[in-house]
Motif scaffolding. Sequence first.
Motif, PDB file in Angstrom:
ATOM      1  N   GLU A 287       0.801  -1.345   0.067  1.00 34.16           N
ATOM      2  CA  GLU A 287      -0.063   0.149   0.099  1.00 34.16           C
ATOM      3  C   GLU A 287       0.799   1.234  -0.061  1.00 34.16           C
ATOM      4  OE1 GLU A 287      -3.706  -2.075   2.466  1.00 34.16           O
ATOM      5  OE2 GLU A 287      -2.322  -0.899   3.412  1.00 34.16           O
ATOM      6  N   SER A 288       1.920   1.344   0.764  1.00 31.54           N
ATOM      7  CA  SER A 288       2.844   2.408   0.681  1.00 31.54           C
ATOM      8  C   SER A 288       3.542   2.690  -0.577  1.00 31.54           C
ATOM      9  CB  SER A 288       3.872   2.388   1.796  1.00 31.54           C
ATOM     10  OG  SER A 288       3.428   2.334   3.043  1.00 31.54           O
ATOM     11  N   LYS A 289       3.965   1.603  -1.192  1.00 30.54           N
ATOM     12  CA  LYS A 289       4.589   1.754  -2.411  1.00 30.54           C
ATOM     13  C   LYS A 289       3.718   2.173  -3.345  1.00 30.54           C
ATOM     14  CE  LYS A 289       8.243  -1.439  -1.890  1.00 30.54           C
ATOM     15  NZ  LYS A 289       8.525  -2.947  -2.091  1.00 30.54           N
ATOM     16  N   LEU A 290       2.415   1.720  -3.611  1.00 34.19           N
ATOM     17  CA  LEU A 290       1.265   2.156  -4.214  1.00 34.19           C
ATOM     18  C   LEU A 290       0.907   3.577  -4.200  1.00 34.19           C
ATOM     19  CD1 LEU A 290      -0.899  -0.808  -4.631  1.00 34.19           C
ATOM     20  CD2 LEU A 290       0.079  -0.098  -6.469  1.00 34.19           C
ATOM     21  N   HIS A 291       1.051   4.137  -3.005  1.00 35.45           N
ATOM     22  CA  HIS A 291       0.666   5.463  -2.498  1.00 35.45           C
ATOM     23  C   HIS A 291       1.706   6.242  -3.091  1.00 35.45           C
ATOM     24  CE1 HIS A 291       0.896   8.883   0.352  1.00 35.45           C
ATOM     25  NE2 HIS A 291      -0.578   9.063   0.340  1.00 35.45           N
ATOM     26  N   SER A 292       2.856   5.982  -2.969  1.00 28.46           N
ATOM     27  CA  SER A 292       3.938   6.911  -3.496  1.00 28.46           C
ATOM     28  C   SER A 292       3.917   6.857  -4.941  1.00 28.46           C
ATOM     29  CB  SER A 292       5.430   6.238  -3.071  1.00 28.46           C
ATOM     30  OG  SER A 292       5.601   6.311  -1.778  1.00 28.46           O
ATOM     31  N   LEU A 293       3.350   5.905  -5.704  1.00 29.89           N
ATOM     32  CA  LEU A 293       3.462   5.916  -7.170  1.00 29.89           C
ATOM     33  C   LEU A 293       2.315   6.549  -7.591  1.00 29.89           C
ATOM     34  CD1 LEU A 293       3.942   2.092  -7.675  1.00 29.89           C
ATOM     35  CD2 LEU A 293       5.560   3.837  -8.526  1.00 29.89           C
ATOM     36  N   ILE A 294       1.187   6.763  -6.715  1.00 27.66           N
ATOM     37  CA  ILE A 294       0.057   7.598  -7.006  1.00 27.66           C
ATOM     38  C   ILE A 294       0.333   9.071  -6.940  1.00 27.66           C
ATOM     39  CG2 ILE A 294      -2.280   8.292  -6.263  1.00 27.66           C
ATOM     40  CD1 ILE A 294      -2.776   5.245  -5.564  1.00 27.66           C
ATOM     41  N   CYS A 295       0.977   9.423  -5.730  1.00 23.63           N
ATOM     42  CA  CYS A 295       1.402  10.761  -5.464  1.00 23.63           C
ATOM     43  C   CYS A 295       2.575  11.227  -6.420  1.00 23.63           C
ATOM     44  CB  CYS A 295       1.610  10.991  -3.942  1.00 23.63           C
ATOM     45  SG  CYS A 295       0.298  10.529  -3.000  1.00 23.63           S
ATOM     46  N   ASN A 296       3.290  10.368  -6.792  1.00 27.95           N
ATOM     47  CA  ASN A 296       4.347  10.952  -7.899  1.00 27.95           C
ATOM     48  C   ASN A 296       3.900  10.760  -9.137  1.00 27.95           C
ATOM     49  OD1 ASN A 296       6.296  11.342  -5.850  1.00 27.95           O
ATOM     50  ND2 ASN A 296       6.850   9.315  -5.801  1.00 27.95           N
ATOM     51  N   GLY A 297       2.719  10.791  -9.583  1.00 26.32           N
ATOM     52  CA  GLY A 297       2.033  10.802 -10.820  1.00 26.32           C
ATOM     53  C   GLY A 297       2.452   9.390 -11.901  1.00 26.32           C
ATOM     54  N   LYS A 298       2.788   8.330 -11.154  1.00 23.56           N
ATOM     55  CA  LYS A 298       3.527   7.269 -11.802  1.00 23.56           C
ATOM     56  C   LYS A 298       2.376   6.339 -12.268  1.00 23.56           C
ATOM     57  CE  LYS A 298       7.914   7.957 -10.797  1.00 23.56           C
ATOM     58  NZ  LYS A 298       9.204   7.718 -10.176  1.00 23.56           N
ATOM     59  N   VAL A 299       1.244   6.207 -11.257  1.00 23.11           N
ATOM     60  CA  VAL A 299       0.141   5.165 -11.547  1.00 23.11           C
ATOM     61  C   VAL A 299      -1.164   5.996 -11.187  1.00 23.11           C
ATOM     62  CG1 VAL A 299      -0.799   3.178 -10.148  1.00 23.11           C
ATOM     63  CG2 VAL A 299       1.436   3.031 -10.475  1.00 23.11           C
ATOM     64  N   ALA A 300      -2.211   5.702 -12.069  1.00 25.51           N
ATOM     65  CA  ALA A 300      -3.426   6.052 -11.838  1.00 25.51           C
ATOM     66  C   ALA A 300      -3.927   5.827 -10.729  1.00 25.51           C
ATOM     67  CB  ALA A 300      -4.334   6.022 -13.034  1.00 25.51           C
ATOM     68  N   LEU A 301      -5.028   6.733  -9.887  1.00 29.61           N
ATOM     69  CA  LEU A 301      -5.601   6.252  -8.614  1.00 29.61           C
ATOM     70  C   LEU A 301      -6.472   5.043  -8.836  1.00 29.61           C
ATOM     71  CD1 LEU A 301      -6.677   6.838  -5.729  1.00 29.61           C
ATOM     72  CD2 LEU A 301      -8.094   8.405  -6.762  1.00 29.61           C
ATOM     73  N   SER A 302      -7.200   5.069  -9.819  1.00 28.76           N
ATOM     74  CA  SER A 302      -8.187   4.041 -10.170  1.00 28.76           C
ATOM     75  C   SER A 302      -7.315   2.552 -10.521  1.00 28.76           C
ATOM     76  CB  SER A 302      -9.233   4.031 -11.193  1.00 28.76           C
ATOM     77  OG  SER A 302      -8.453   4.662 -12.488  1.00 28.76           O
ATOM     78  N   ASP A 303      -6.184   2.518 -11.116  1.00 35.10           N
ATOM     79  CA  ASP A 303      -5.615   1.495 -11.307  1.00 35.10           C
ATOM     80  C   ASP A 303      -4.968   1.082 -10.176  1.00 35.10           C
ATOM     81  OD1 ASP A 303      -5.965   1.935 -14.128  1.00 35.10           O
ATOM     82  OD2 ASP A 303      -3.858   2.705 -14.606  1.00 35.10           O
ATOM     83  N   ALA A 304      -4.429   1.703  -9.182  1.00 39.33           N
ATOM     84  CA  ALA A 304      -3.822   1.121  -7.942  1.00 39.33           C
ATOM     85  C   ALA A 304      -5.342   0.707  -7.042  1.00 39.33           C
ATOM     86  CB  ALA A 304      -3.198   2.304  -7.349  1.00 39.33           C
ATOM     87  N   GLN A 305      -6.301   1.290  -7.101  1.00 38.25           N
ATOM     88  CA  GLN A 305      -7.345   0.686  -6.319  1.00 38.25           C
ATOM     89  C   GLN A 305      -7.897  -0.539  -6.870  1.00 38.25           C
ATOM     90  OE1 GLN A 305      -9.827   4.372  -6.699  1.00 38.25           O
ATOM     91  NE2 GLN A 305      -9.562   5.247  -4.655  1.00 38.25           N
ATOM     92  N   SER A 306      -8.103  -0.741  -8.135  1.00 34.78           N
ATOM     93  CA  SER A 306      -8.431  -1.892  -8.530  1.00 34.78           C
ATOM     94  C   SER A 306      -7.332  -3.161  -8.490  1.00 34.78           C
ATOM     95  CB  SER A 306      -8.452  -1.764 -10.179  1.00 34.78           C
ATOM     96  OG  SER A 306      -9.008  -3.001 -10.854  1.00 34.78           O
ATOM     97  N   ALA A 307      -6.115  -2.748  -8.520  1.00 32.95           N
ATOM     98  CA  ALA A 307      -4.976  -3.691  -8.503  1.00 32.95           C
ATOM     99  C   ALA A 307      -5.135  -4.321  -6.949  1.00 32.95           C
ATOM    100  CB  ALA A 307      -3.706  -3.338  -8.827  1.00 32.95           C
ATOM    101  N   ILE A 308      -4.994  -3.317  -5.930  1.00 30.44           N
ATOM    102  CA  ILE A 308      -5.137  -3.722  -4.603  1.00 30.44           C
ATOM    103  C   ILE A 308      -6.234  -4.443  -4.222  1.00 30.44           C
ATOM    104  CG2 ILE A 308      -6.143  -1.646  -3.234  1.00 30.44           C
ATOM    105  CD1 ILE A 308      -2.791  -3.218  -2.345  1.00 30.44           C
ATOM    106  N   ALA A 309      -7.626  -4.107  -4.756  1.00 28.55           N
ATOM    107  CA  ALA A 309      -8.736  -4.958  -4.132  1.00 28.55           C
ATOM    108  C   ALA A 309      -8.774  -6.349  -5.220  1.00 28.55           C
ATOM    109  CB  ALA A 309      -9.993  -4.053  -4.876  1.00 28.55           C
ATOM    110  N   THR A 310      -8.183  -6.304  -6.291  1.00 31.20           N
ATOM    111  CA  THR A 310      -8.256  -7.652  -6.927  1.00 31.20           C
ATOM    112  C   THR A 310      -7.468  -8.859  -6.252  1.00 31.20           C
ATOM    113  OG1 THR A 310      -8.815  -6.593  -8.924  1.00 31.20           O
ATOM    114  CG2 THR A 310      -8.088  -8.637  -9.019  1.00 31.20           C
ATOM    115  N   ASP A 311      -6.017  -8.358  -5.834  1.00 33.36           N
ATOM    116  CA  ASP A 311      -5.067  -9.535  -5.326  1.00 33.36           C
ATOM    117  C   ASP A 311      -3.975  -8.501  -4.779  1.00 33.36           C
ATOM    118  OD1 ASP A 311      -3.030 -11.041  -4.719  1.00 33.36           O
ATOM    119  OD2 ASP A 311      -3.411 -12.504  -6.286  1.00 33.36           O
ATOM    120  N   TRP A 312      -3.805  -7.992  -3.517  1.00 34.23           N
ATOM    121  CA  TRP A 312      -2.896  -7.147  -3.158  1.00 34.23           C
ATOM    122  C   TRP A 312      -1.356  -7.746  -3.106  1.00 34.23           C
ATOM    123  CZ3 TRP A 312       0.536  -8.500   0.698  1.00 34.23           C
ATOM    124  CH2 TRP A 312       0.010  -9.830   1.663  1.00 34.23           C
TER     125      TRP A 312
END
Length: 172
Positions: free
Chosen positions: A134-159
């Motif tokens: 979660e921390s790595k995904l958060h950094s990727l979102i806040c650094n503009g490297k991953v879209a919010l919805s993509d990270a949410q979907s990925a973590i919900a599907t299989d963290w």
Amino acid sequence: MPVGPGPVEYTVQPQPAAGSCHYRKAADGQPLPDTTCTPGAVNPKVTSANLASTICKSGYTQSIRPNQSITGPEKKANIKSYDFTGDPSDAEYDHLISLELGGDPNDARNLWVEPPSPGHKAGEGVNNPKDGIESKLHSLICNGKVALSDAQSAIATDWTVALATVGHPDGK
């Protein structure tokens, strides 16, 4: 992705019926929630347009986290939903889509009693390798490297494979 009510005046949320939820396991044996009981739910007040004032702002998640007087009774009920038989102090009442990823703070569809990881010794308290993902995904979102919805979907599907799902090298 289900959308929750977002931060509101929290009340204890009803949980799925006792015994109605069943843990799944990832390829590496890590626990995953029942996709019907716990599909994840997003906070409608977090959008890709307001990341700087929500999840990427220091202190944001603490400002919306429900009090233990709410989550304590919910965890006890969710233990029954999932038929968790271990020591409750070894399990975390966890947001499937974490608050730092824009998950809903108190929607029952976004919270589950996450059992300990394989190899955990009973009585040693919570061990949650999901937090590091979660921390790595958060950094990727806040650094503009991953879209919010993509990270949410990925973590919900299989963290356990969320980083690989969003194309991060740590995901292998």
